[in-house]
Structures are given as C-alpha cells and as structure tokens.
Design a protein around this motif. Structure first.
Motif, PDB file in Angstrom:
ATOM      1  N   ASP A  53     -15.209 -34.061  -4.790  1.00 12.00           N
ATOM      2  CA  ASP A  53     -16.069 -35.210  -5.093  1.00 12.00           C
ATOM      3  C   ASP A  53     -15.952 -36.282  -4.013  1.00 12.00           C
ATOM      4  N   GLY A  54     -14.730 -36.458  -3.487  1.00 14.41           N
ATOM      5  CA  GLY A  54     -14.518 -37.465  -2.453  1.00 14.41           C
ATOM      6  C   GLY A  54     -15.284 -37.167  -1.184  1.00 14.41           C
ATOM      7  N   LEU A  55     -15.383 -35.902  -0.833  1.00 12.91           N
ATOM      8  CA  LEU A  55     -16.153 -35.523   0.344  1.00 12.91           C
ATOM      9  C   LEU A  55     -17.655 -35.625   0.101  1.00 12.91           C
ATOM     10  N   THR A  56     -18.084 -35.188  -1.064  1.00  9.57           N
ATOM     11  CA  THR A  56     -19.520 -35.047  -1.325  1.00  9.57           C
ATOM     12  C   THR A  56     -20.223 -36.363  -1.667  1.00  9.57           C
ATOM     13  N   VAL A  57     -19.655 -37.133  -2.584  1.00 15.32           N
ATOM     14  CA  VAL A  57     -20.345 -38.349  -3.048  1.00 15.32           C
ATOM     15  C   VAL A  57     -20.480 -39.409  -1.955  1.00 15.32           C
ATOM     16  N   PRO A  58     -19.386 -39.825  -1.286  1.00 18.50           N
ATOM     17  CA  PRO A  58     -19.557 -40.801  -0.195  1.00 18.50           C
ATOM     18  C   PRO A  58     -20.406 -40.251   0.949  1.00 18.50           C
TER      19      PRO A  58
ATOM     20  N   GLU B  14     -17.627 -47.662  -2.978  1.00 22.92           N
ATOM     21  CA  GLU B  14     -17.840 -46.465  -3.786  1.00 22.92           C
ATOM     22  C   GLU B  14     -16.560 -45.655  -3.908  1.00 22.92           C
ATOM     23  N   ILE B  15     -15.818 -45.543  -2.814  1.00 22.68           N
ATOM     24  CA  ILE B  15     -14.557 -44.790  -2.844  1.00 22.68           C
ATOM     25  C   ILE B  15     -13.578 -45.436  -3.825  1.00 22.68           C
ATOM     26  N   ALA B  16     -13.496 -46.766  -3.784  1.00 25.30           N
ATOM     27  CA  ALA B  16     -12.591 -47.479  -4.691  1.00 25.30           C
ATOM     28  C   ALA B  16     -12.992 -47.243  -6.151  1.00 25.30           C
ATOM     29  N   ALA B  17     -14.284 -47.409  -6.427  1.00 23.76           N
ATOM     30  CA  ALA B  17     -14.768 -47.210  -7.798  1.00 23.76           C
ATOM     31  C   ALA B  17     -14.623 -45.756  -8.222  1.00 23.76           C
ATOM     32  N   GLY B  18     -14.945 -44.842  -7.307  1.00 27.06           N
ATOM     33  CA  GLY B  18     -14.854 -43.423  -7.627  1.00 27.06           C
ATOM     34  C   GLY B  18     -13.430 -42.974  -7.875  1.00 27.06           C
TER      35      GLY B  18
ATOM     36  N   ALA C  17      -7.029 -39.420  -7.806  1.00 28.11           N
ATOM     37  CA  ALA C  17      -7.445 -40.655  -7.127  1.00 28.11           C
ATOM     38  C   ALA C  17      -7.138 -40.606  -5.633  1.00 28.11           C
ATOM     39  N   ILE C  18      -5.927 -40.178  -5.285  1.00 25.53           N
ATOM     40  CA  ILE C  18      -5.538 -40.109  -3.871  1.00 25.53           C
ATOM     41  C   ILE C  18      -6.385 -39.070  -3.132  1.00 25.53           C
ATOM     42  N   ALA C  19      -6.598 -37.911  -3.781  1.00 25.02           N
ATOM     43  CA  ALA C  19      -7.414 -36.863  -3.165  1.00 25.02           C
ATOM     44  C   ALA C  19      -8.846 -37.355  -2.945  1.00 25.02           C
ATOM     45  N   TYR C  20      -9.352 -38.125  -3.889  1.00 23.88           N
ATOM     46  CA  TYR C  20     -10.711 -38.669  -3.763  1.00 23.88           C
ATOM     47  C   TYR C  20     -10.796 -39.631  -2.572  1.00 23.88           C
ATOM     48  N   ILE C  21      -9.802 -40.477  -2.437  1.00 25.81           N
ATOM     49  CA  ILE C  21      -9.782 -41.441  -1.331  1.00 25.81           C
ATOM     50  C   ILE C  21      -9.723 -40.719   0.012  1.00 25.81           C
ATOM     51  N   LEU C  22      -8.828 -39.731   0.108  1.00 25.51           N
ATOM     52  CA  LEU C  22      -8.688 -38.985   1.363  1.00 25.51           C
ATOM     53  C   LEU C  22      -9.981 -38.251   1.713  1.00 25.51           C
ATOM     54  N   GLY C  23     -10.609 -37.662   0.695  1.00 24.86           N
ATOM     55  CA  GLY C  23     -11.875 -36.975   0.941  1.00 24.86           C
ATOM     56  C   GLY C  23     -12.980 -37.942   1.325  1.00 24.86           C
ATOM     57  N   GLY C  24     -13.009 -39.111   0.694  1.00 21.58           N
ATOM     58  CA  GLY C  24     -14.064 -40.075   0.939  1.00 21.58           C
ATOM     59  C   GLY C  24     -14.008 -40.734   2.303  1.00 21.58           C
ATOM     60  N   ILE C  25     -12.808 -40.817   2.866  1.00 20.85           N
ATOM     61  CA  ILE C  25     -12.663 -41.451   4.184  1.00 20.85           C
ATOM     62  C   ILE C  25     -13.344 -40.621   5.272  1.00 20.85           C
ATOM     63  N   VAL C  26     -13.351 -39.295   5.097  1.00 27.33           N
ATOM     64  CA  VAL C  26     -13.870 -38.394   6.142  1.00 27.33           C
ATOM     65  C   VAL C  26     -15.307 -38.713   6.541  1.00 27.33           C
TER      66      VAL C  26
ATOM     67  N   GLY D  91     -22.379 -29.489  -0.365  1.00 29.33           N
ATOM     68  CA  GLY D  91     -22.279 -30.798   0.260  1.00 29.33           C
ATOM     69  C   GLY D  91     -23.484 -31.113   1.127  1.00 29.33           C
ATOM     70  N   ALA D  92     -23.958 -30.115   1.861  1.00 27.19           N
ATOM     71  CA  ALA D  92     -25.123 -30.310   2.734  1.00 27.19           C
ATOM     72  C   ALA D  92     -26.378 -30.605   1.919  1.00 27.19           C
ATOM     73  N   ILE D  93     -26.554 -29.894   0.821  1.00 25.65           N
ATOM     74  CA  ILE D  93     -27.719 -30.113  -0.046  1.00 25.65           C
ATOM     75  C   ILE D  93     -27.697 -31.522  -0.640  1.00 25.65           C
ATOM     76  N   ALA D  94     -26.506 -31.958  -1.077  1.00 27.61           N
ATOM     77  CA  ALA D  94     -26.375 -33.289  -1.686  1.00 27.61           C
ATOM     78  C   ALA D  94     -26.732 -34.389  -0.685  1.00 27.61           C
ATOM     79  N   SER D  95     -26.213 -34.268   0.535  1.00 26.21           N
ATOM     80  CA  SER D  95     -26.486 -35.295   1.547  1.00 26.21           C
ATOM     81  C   SER D  95     -27.942 -35.257   1.993  1.00 26.21           C
ATOM     82  N   ALA D  96     -28.497 -34.060   2.149  1.00 29.14           N
ATOM     83  CA  ALA D  96     -29.897 -33.936   2.565  1.00 29.14           C
ATOM     84  C   ALA D  96     -30.834 -34.525   1.514  1.00 29.14           C
ATOM     85  N   ALA D  97     -30.508 -34.280   0.245  1.00 25.63           N
ATOM     86  CA  ALA D  97     -31.332 -34.822  -0.839  1.00 25.63           C
ATOM     87  C   ALA D  97     -31.279 -36.341  -0.855  1.00 25.63           C
TER      88      ALA D  97
END
Length: 239
Positions: free
Chosen positions: A33-38, A62-66, A162-171, A223-229
């Motif tokens: 989720d951290g990679l895909t949503v942000p 968004e990362i903080a809230a997520g 939470a930590i995994a989400y933050i690490l994924g979201g930073i990318v 992930g590609a579909i989500a970002s493209a959409a």
C-alpha cells in the motif's frame, strides 16, 4: 529411556520451517500500500500540473495519514483476534467443567478422524481428562483450530505495518524531493517505483511460496495501473 532417545533425536534433527509468517504478512500489507497509494497520488498530482513541492507536501501528509490508518487497522485486527481467542477459551473451560463426558467424546471423535482406533485413543482421552490444562489446549487447537496469540502481537502488527507503509511511501516521493521540475520528477518516480515494485513483488513471492517472477510482474502491473489511472483522471478533470 524412550523419552531420552526421543529428546536426543529431536536435538539432532532441526527442521528449517519459516515461522515469521505474521510479520511478513504485515510487511507485505504495509509496503504494497505504501508503494502504490503515494505513487498513484503523486502521478495524479503530476497530471494536474502540480509543482514538485506541492506533490511532496501532499505525499508526506498522505504517508502520515496512511501509516496511522493502516497501523491502527493492524492493531484492531490483531486485538480482535486475541479477544476472540479469549472468549472461546473461557467457553471451552466452562464446557470442560460442566460437560466433561461430552468434551471427552469430542476428543475421541477428533482422534478418530486421524484414523486412530478406540483402543489406541482411549488412553490419550483418559490422560487428557487428568490434565485439565492440556485438555483445554488440545480442544482449542484441534477442535477450534485456534492458536494462542502473542500478547504483544497487536502493537507489533501496528508498528510493522506503519513503518513498512512509510518506507514504501518514501520511494515514489523521493524523486520529487530531488527534482524541482515535476514533469521530469514523475518520470523518475515511475522508473524508481516500478523497480521497487518488481523487487518487492519478487521478495513477496519468495516468502509466500508463490512464483517470485510472476508475483513481481503482478505487483508491478497493479501499481502501474493504479498510477496510470490516477494520472489519466487528473488530466481528464483538468480538461
């Protein structure tokens, strides 16, 4: 003598089973989720011609809230599992005291399902009746299929997700932190995030027992579909 022999054999034979399934599951939930949503958010804002500074600000928020939301969800899920176990444990304790013969018959039925004959499981049933705690543990595991949860599980799950989400979201946000031009940053973000999704998908497949390459492609595709959409939607709304 037999007990000493069994202990010796067990000490000599160490099975290499993967036992960190719950932790891996939490990491997978958080990172995916951290990679895909942000990533989708950043792509969408890029499609709306937002600046890199605005995208970073929105992404961090968004990362903080997520992370808080996902962590809280993990905590509540683990807490519910623990509460369910304790309710069933109390009910089973009461049944062992109130209707011991019925519970003993259930033990016999469970053992018979494994092909054990009455003359073989009768001593086991009698032995369990003499040991209420072992009897209770047996019923929880073999009748209800419930394992005693780790009392620290809820907090560990919350922190891990939470930590995994933050690490994924930073990318996906990292390129925007380095490149002020959003048009260039979005391309870098796409490349970096897709590579991260490939690596993450491969690792997920490896640890979950599925085909790593297929898992990598599937995770990257989602992930590609989500970002493209998100990017297309932003362009459409912008007109």
């Amino acid at each position: 003598m037999a007990g000493e022999l069994n202990a010796s054999l067990l000490n000599e034979h160490k099975e290499k089973h993967f036992t960190a399934g719950e932790i891996v599951r939490d990491v997978i939930i958080g990172v995916s989720d951290g990679l895909t949503v942000p990533f989708a958010l950043a792509a969408g804002l890029s499609g709306a011609n937002a600046t890199s500074a605005v995208i970073v600000t929105a992404g961090v928020a968004e990362i903080a809230a997520g992370a808080i939301s996902m962590g809280l969800g993990g905590y509540l899920a683990a807490k519910s599992e623990s509460d369910h176990y304790m309710r069933e444990l109390k009910r089973e304790q009461e049944e062992i005291i109130a209707v011991p013969d019925t519970e003993a018959a259930e033990v016999a039925e469970i053992l018979s399902e494994y092909g054990i004959q009455p003359h073989e499981y009768s001593p086991v049933v009698n032995a369990l009746r003499k040991n209420p705690q072992a009897w209770l543990d047996f019923m929880m595991k073999f009748e209800l299929g419930l394992e005693k949860p780790d009392p620290k599980r809820a907090m560990q799950s919350a922190m891990t997700i939470a930590i995994a989400y933050i690490l994924g979201g930073i990318v996906p946000l990292f390129p925007y932190m380095l490149i002020s031009n959003a048009d260039k940053a979005v391309l870098a973000s796409v490349i970096v995030t897709l590579i991260a999704l490939l690596i993450f998908g491969y690792g997920k497949g490896h640890f979950t027992g599925s085909k790593p390459f297929w898992s990598a492609l599937q995770t990257t595709f989602i992930g590609a579909i989500a970002s493209a959409a998100a990017f297309a939607m932003a362009k459409l709304v912008q007109g």
